[in-house]
Every structure is written in structure tokens, then in C-alpha cells.
Motif scaffolding. Structure first.
Motif, short mmCIF file in Angstrom:
data_model
loop_
_atom_site.label_atom_id
_atom_site.label_comp_id
_atom_site.label_asym_id
_atom_site.label_seq_id
_atom_site.Cartn_x
_atom_site.Cartn_y
_atom_site.Cartn_z
N LEU A 235 0.82 -1.21 0.00
CA LEU A 235 0.00 0.00 0.00
C LEU A 235 0.85 1.26 0.00
CD1 LEU A 235 -2.90 -0.88 2.46
CD2 LEU A 235 -2.97 -0.77 -0.03
N GLY A 236 2.03 1.17 0.58
CA GLY A 236 2.93 2.31 0.61
C GLY A 236 2.40 3.43 1.49
N ASP A 237 2.92 4.63 1.25
CA ASP A 237 2.51 5.77 2.09
C ASP A 237 1.94 6.92 1.28
OD1 ASP A 237 4.82 6.62 0.89
OD2 ASP A 237 5.87 7.11 2.73
N ARG A 238 1.70 6.67 0.00
CA ARG A 238 1.13 7.73 -0.84
C ARG A 238 -0.35 7.92 -0.51
NH1 ARG A 238 2.65 6.51 -6.88
NH2 ARG A 238 1.48 8.43 -7.12
N SER A 239 -0.82 9.13 -0.68
CA SER A 239 -2.24 9.40 -0.44
C SER A 239 -3.02 9.15 -1.72
CB SER A 239 -2.45 10.81 0.07
OG SER A 239 -1.62 11.72 -0.56
N GLY A 240 -4.32 9.00 -1.55
CA GLY A 240 -5.20 8.81 -2.69
C GLY A 240 -5.50 10.14 -3.37
N ALA A 241 -5.79 10.09 -4.65
CA ALA A 241 -6.08 11.30 -5.42
C ALA A 241 -7.44 11.87 -5.08
CB ALA A 241 -6.00 11.00 -6.92
N THR A 242 -8.33 11.02 -4.56
CA THR A 242 -9.66 11.48 -4.16
C THR A 242 -9.85 11.23 -2.67
OG1 THR A 242 -10.74 9.35 -4.54
CG2 THR A 242 -10.59 10.86 -6.43
N THR A 243 -10.85 11.86 -2.11
CA THR A 243 -11.16 11.63 -0.70
C THR A 243 -11.53 10.17 -0.48
OG1 THR A 243 -11.94 13.89 -0.48
CG2 THR A 243 -12.66 12.34 1.20
N ARG A 244 -12.29 9.60 -1.41
CA ARG A 244 -12.69 8.19 -1.28
C ARG A 244 -11.48 7.27 -1.27
NH1 ARG A 244 -15.87 10.72 -4.76
NH2 ARG A 244 -14.60 10.06 -6.52
N GLY A 245 -10.58 7.48 -2.24
CA GLY A 245 -9.39 6.64 -2.32
C GLY A 245 -8.48 6.82 -1.12
N ASP A 246 -8.30 8.06 -0.69
CA ASP A 246 -7.44 8.34 0.45
C ASP A 246 -8.01 7.72 1.73
OD1 ASP A 246 -5.00 9.62 1.31
OD2 ASP A 246 -6.28 11.00 2.42
N ALA B 69 -9.96 5.12 1.90
CA ALA B 69 -9.80 3.66 1.79
C ALA B 69 -8.38 3.24 2.13
CB ALA B 69 -10.18 3.19 0.40
N LEU B 70 -7.40 3.97 1.63
CA LEU B 70 -6.00 3.64 1.93
C LEU B 70 -5.69 3.79 3.42
CD1 LEU B 70 -4.17 5.32 -1.09
CD2 LEU B 70 -4.26 2.87 -0.57
N LYS B 71 -6.15 4.89 4.00
CA LYS B 71 -5.90 5.10 5.43
C LYS B 71 -6.55 4.01 6.28
CE LYS B 71 -5.24 10.10 5.28
NZ LYS B 71 -5.84 11.42 5.56
N ALA B 72 -7.77 3.63 5.92
CA ALA B 72 -8.47 2.59 6.67
C ALA B 72 -7.76 1.24 6.51
CB ALA B 72 -9.92 2.48 6.19
N ALA B 73 -7.31 0.94 5.30
CA ALA B 73 -6.62 -0.33 5.06
C ALA B 73 -5.31 -0.40 5.84
CB ALA B 73 -6.37 -0.51 3.56
N ARG B 74 -4.56 0.70 5.82
CA ARG B 74 -3.29 0.72 6.57
C ARG B 74 -3.53 0.52 8.07
NH1 ARG B 74 -2.27 5.57 3.18
NH2 ARG B 74 -1.07 4.82 1.41
N LYS B 75 -4.54 1.21 8.57
CA LYS B 75 -4.84 1.11 9.99
C LYS B 75 -5.28 -0.31 10.34
CE LYS B 75 -7.18 3.67 13.61
NZ LYS B 75 -7.98 4.85 13.90
N ALA B 76 -6.14 -0.89 9.52
CA ALA B 76 -6.61 -2.25 9.77
C ALA B 76 -5.45 -3.25 9.74
CB ALA B 76 -7.67 -2.64 8.75
N LEU B 77 -4.57 -3.12 8.76
CA LEU B 77 -3.43 -4.04 8.67
C LEU B 77 -2.52 -3.92 9.89
CD1 LEU B 77 -2.63 -3.72 4.87
CD2 LEU B 77 -3.41 -5.78 6.05
#
Length: 68
Positions: free
Chosen positions: A23-34, A36-44
Motif C-alpha cells: 500500500l505504501g505511504d502515498r495518499s489517494g487522489a480522491t477523498t474516497r481513495g485516500d 480507503a488507503l488510510k483505513a486499510a493501513r490502519k486495519a493491517l
């Protein structure tokens, strides 16, 4: 598909870490994508921590026998 042996706790942890790395540490281009990435990182990270804590608290009888 051939049967594969079950993953050990250490192998599961390694895969959770690898998933987080992918997943890396890059943010998503949209609020939705960002979000989702933040939630996935936190869950992992929580899964990793929970597994490590469970491994540390496991009774000796909960552990698989050592490899020969």
C-alpha cells in the motif's frame, strides 16, 4: 490446485507486513481513495498487533510442535 500447508503465525504476520508495504505511504487522489488507503493501513497494523499479542499470550499447548 494442489493442497498447500497452512501458514504459521509468523508467515501470516509476514504477509500482513507485506500487504502494508504494498500500500505504501502515498495518499489517494480522491477523498474516497485516500480514506480507503488510510483505513486499510490502519486495519493491517491492528491485525499485525493483534496477532503478535495473541502469539505472546498463547499457551504452550496452543503452539504447533517445532520442526524436526
Amino acid at each position: 490446485m494442489p493442497d498447500r500447508p497452512a501458514l504459521s503465525d509468523n508467515e501470516v504476520h509476514d504477509r500482513l507486513v507485506a500487504a502494508c508495504d504494498v500500500l505504501g505511504d502515498r495518499s489517494g487522489a480522491t477523498t474516497r481513495g485516500d480514506t480507503a488507503l488510510k483505513a486499510a493501513r490502519k486495519a493491517l497494523r491492528l491485525f499485525q498487533l493483534g496477532l503478535v499479542m495473541a502469539m505472546e499470550q498463547a499457551e504452550p499447548t496452543d503452539r504447533p510442535p517445532p520442526d524436526p
